[in-house]
Write a protein that holds these residues in place. Structure first.
Motif, short mmCIF file in Angstrom:
data_model
loop_
_atom_site.label_atom_id
_atom_site.label_comp_id
_atom_site.label_asym_id
_atom_site.label_seq_id
_atom_site.Cartn_x
_atom_site.Cartn_y
_atom_site.Cartn_z
N GLN A 97 6.03 2.99 -6.91
CA GLN A 97 4.71 2.96 -6.29
C GLN A 97 4.76 3.01 -4.76
OE1 GLN A 97 5.10 0.23 -8.85
NE2 GLN A 97 4.56 1.90 -10.24
N ILE A 98 5.69 2.26 -4.16
CA ILE A 98 5.62 2.09 -2.71
C ILE A 98 6.76 2.76 -1.95
CG2 ILE A 98 4.41 -0.12 -2.93
CD1 ILE A 98 7.27 -1.31 -2.11
N GLY A 133 6.96 12.84 -3.75
CA GLY A 133 5.65 13.08 -4.35
C GLY A 133 4.92 14.20 -3.63
N ARG A 134 4.99 14.18 -2.29
CA ARG A 134 4.34 15.23 -1.51
C ARG A 134 4.96 16.59 -1.77
NH1 ARG A 134 4.14 12.31 4.07
NH2 ARG A 134 3.40 10.39 3.11
N THR A 166 10.09 7.98 -2.44
CA THR A 166 9.25 8.37 -3.58
C THR A 166 8.01 9.10 -3.09
OG1 THR A 166 9.83 6.18 -4.39
CG2 THR A 166 8.41 7.49 -5.79
N ASN A 167 7.37 8.55 -2.04
CA ASN A 167 6.16 9.18 -1.50
C ASN A 167 6.46 10.57 -0.96
OD1 ASN A 167 4.76 6.95 -2.17
ND2 ASN A 167 4.74 6.05 -0.10
N LEU A 211 9.36 4.73 0.18
CA LEU A 211 9.21 5.74 1.24
C LEU A 211 9.64 7.12 0.73
CD1 LEU A 211 8.60 5.45 4.38
CD2 LEU A 211 11.05 5.74 4.65
N ASP A 236 7.85 14.16 -9.12
CA ASP A 236 7.38 12.86 -9.61
C ASP A 236 8.60 12.00 -9.90
OD1 ASP A 236 5.76 10.93 -10.43
OD2 ASP A 236 5.20 11.86 -12.35
N ARG A 296 0.84 -1.21 0.00
CA ARG A 296 0.00 0.00 0.00
C ARG A 296 0.87 1.24 0.00
NH1 ARG A 296 -2.95 -2.49 4.09
NH2 ARG A 296 -1.92 -1.17 5.64
N GLY A 297 2.18 1.08 0.15
CA GLY A 297 3.07 2.23 0.25
C GLY A 297 3.06 2.78 1.67
N ASP A 298 2.75 1.91 2.62
CA ASP A 298 2.54 2.31 4.00
C ASP A 298 3.69 1.77 4.86
OD1 ASP A 298 1.24 3.53 5.97
OD2 ASP A 298 -0.47 2.15 6.05
#
Lengths: 278, 293
Positions: free
Chosen positions: B132-133, B141-142, B137-138, B135, B146, A40-42
């Motif tokens: 996609q998952i 992204g915030r 990258t997210n 840490l 990208d 989930r990317g969590d």
């Protein structure tokens, strides 16, 4: 006079330490989370205590795409390969350096130069021809094939030669007067006085062997001889979603042996490395 | 330098060098010879007929845009990795050389990354930066960035530079710490008394004394970036997307093992050997030390 702490030095060194520790910490924490949460990317930075069992489970898990050889088997192959390369290299280089430093024999310099040239021929630049030699000798998918071609190394021979050249002549004379033959001298005097260099070389070569990737990729094609490094890379590559928690647990397991060797033998290793290259 | 006191005998030393010589000839000299022989031949599309083509394979490479681009890409990659890894290693070594509390612990914590396998380093960063998952990258992204190294060639190239440098810092750190230890304490103290401070003191008094270490490390880092990063790149991107991360060693593998262009791959091997011989010669000429292990 008491000086105030060197805040700048601490800040910079801490930052450096963190740059290396952080990715490993995320790997460790990731291993303990559920596969669903990771997908989930969590990913939490706090390890889940109940997830620690993954490190035991991962040992029994394998890569189904390549015959399902389990992780514990890959670790064993890596161990055998690293030890085989380290001990094999030390043995043949110590002997050949002994011959080159302590004897005069025909074609001595030719032998030295042939060995020296191998400095310039890493596996990466002679992939195809080395592979074809291997298959001519039916060494593909054998443990011999996995270790033997990586055993010849000019580095170790040159290092030993250098150490041997610094042995005082008086020591050799004394041994000869006492009636010691060359091999007796080699085992009873030469090897013991080179102890620190042996230890340093062992660390460098163990890590060299453990970390190999390209050679196992070519030689271990049926899975039985997959090393842990090769196995892990193959686990993240298949089309199917990797089981991240298990892959990360295997990654931690793959890091432990070489890191322990470096930390345990740090003193000899650092001295050996910086002196070996002089 | 040679020894004065020797042992007698001709058979024994021959037997002693034999194992190493045999392995060297079988797995080094013979393959190198085969690479030369193969590099002047071409095999037809069906693999049935091989003929002597002289330097055609080399000429083909020289004219190939793909090869020229791989050459330039490798050069940029080597310079970037060398500069980054050496600068980081030097800065950390300079501060670890100061008389501070916990110096030994800092050193251990900066030396252990030497043990990380290049391929494993890539796996760890895949986990952090997986499109996609991941840490990071997210996080990116915030921030509106990208990040997807699997489709964006520029980002993939940047990433292999960062990982390759990350992996090499500890090596440079070890050598700079050793280099700094051989700087006489009196030089540093004299510089302090002269009122030379901080960066100025370092630049004028210490940096020149580190020149041999620096020169040695430049060659070692270059060789590392050019030849020892195959696993790191191949595990991360396999040379892609497209050819964005295809350095020369990755290309040898792709052309030879995957595309089965034996003559072309052998010719590339010969060129790489020439590059290593050149780098080793430069190193011996100027430092008397050696780089390749």
């Amino acid at each position: 006079m008491t000086r105030k702490p060197d805040y700048l030095a601490h800040a910079i060194l801490l930052m450096g330490v963190l740059i290396f520790i952080f990715p490993i910490w995320v790997t460790f924490a990731g291993a303990t989370q559920s596969a669903a949460a990771i997908n989930r990317g969590d990913i939490s930075l706090i390890p889940r205590l109940s997830g620690l069992v993954v490190f035991v489970q991962a040992l029994g898990l394998g890569n189904a795409a390549k015959g399902g050889v389990p992780v514990w088997h890959m670790l064993l192959v890596s161990f055998g390969m690293a030890l085989g390369i380290a001990i094999g290299k030390i043995a043949i280089s110590a002997l050949s350096a002994f011959a080159i430093a302590f004897f005069r024999f025909p074609f001595r310099m030719l032998a030295f130069w042939l060995i020296f040239i191998t400095l310039m021929l890493p596996v990466e630049v002679r992939i195809i021809p080395t592979y074809s030699v291997m298959s001519d000798f039916h060494l593909i998918n054998t443990f011999t094939g996995l270790t033997m071609p990586l055993i010849a190394s000019a580095t170790a021979t040159l290092l030993f030669r250098q150490v041997f050249l610094t042995i005082p002549d008086e020591l050799v004379e004394a041994a000869k007067l006492d009636g010691a033959g060359p091999m007796r001298f080699f085992f009873d005097i030469l090897l013991p006085v080179s102890g620190a260099n042996l230890a340093a070389l062992f660390v460098i070569l163990f890590i060299y062997g453990w970390n190999q990737y390209l050679w196992p990729l070519l030689v271990a094609t049926n899975g039985r001889l997959d090393t842990i490094v090769l196995g892990i890379v193959q686990m993240i590559n298949p089309e199917a979603l990797p089981q991240w928690n298990f892959v990360m647990a295997a990654t931690i397991l793959a890091l432990i042996p070489p890191v322990l060797v470096v930390i345990a033998m740090q003193r000899w290793f650092v001295r050996g490395l910086t002196e070996a290259d002089k | 330098m040679e020894r004065r006191t020797l042992f007698n005998g001709r058979l024994l030393p021959a037997v002693l060098v034999l194992p190493q010589l045999a392995i060297t000839i079988l797995f080094f000299i013979l393959p190198a010879y085969k690479a030369f022989a193969e590099s002047v031949r071409a095999t037809d599309a069906f693999g049935l007929h091989t003929s002597f083509v002289g330097f055609a394979n080399f000429l083909h490479l020289a004219r190939s845009n793909l090869y020229q681009h791989a050459m330039i890409r490798t050069g940029v990659f080597c310079v970037a990795v060398t500069v980054l890894a050496m600068a980081a290693g030097l800065v950390l070594a300079v501060f670890a050389d100061r008389a501070i509390k916990g110096r030994a612990i800092y050193r251990t914590l900066l030396i252990w990354p030497y043990a990380i396998a290049p391929a494993i380093a890539s796996v760890i960063f895949v986990f952090l930066l997986q499109p996609q998952i991941g840490l990071i990258t997210n996080l990116l992204g915030r921030l509106g960035i990208d990040f997807d190294y699997a489709t964006n060639g520029g980002q993939a190239f940047l990433l292999i530079i960062l990982i390759a440098a990350w992996k090499q810092v500890s090596y440079n750190f070890i050598f700079y710490v050793a280099g700094l230890q051989s700087v006489p304490r009196s030089v540093i103290e004299a510089a302090t008394l002269d009122g030379a401070r901080g960066f100025h003191r370092f630049r004028t008094m210490i940096w020149p004394l580190l020149t041999p270490t620096t020169f040695f490390l430049i060659i070692v880092n270059f060789v590392y970036a050019a030849f020892d990063t195959f696993a790191l790149i191949f595990a991360l991107t396999a040379g892609g997307p497209g050819t964005a991360t295809e350095t020369l060693v990755v290309k040898v593998y792709r052309d030879g093992v995957i595309n089965l262009d034996l003559g072309g791959s052998a010719a590339q091997s010969v060129i790489l050997m020439a590059i290593i011989v050149g780098l080793t010669a430069i190193q011996f000429r100027y430092t008397g030390k050696r780089a390749v292990s």
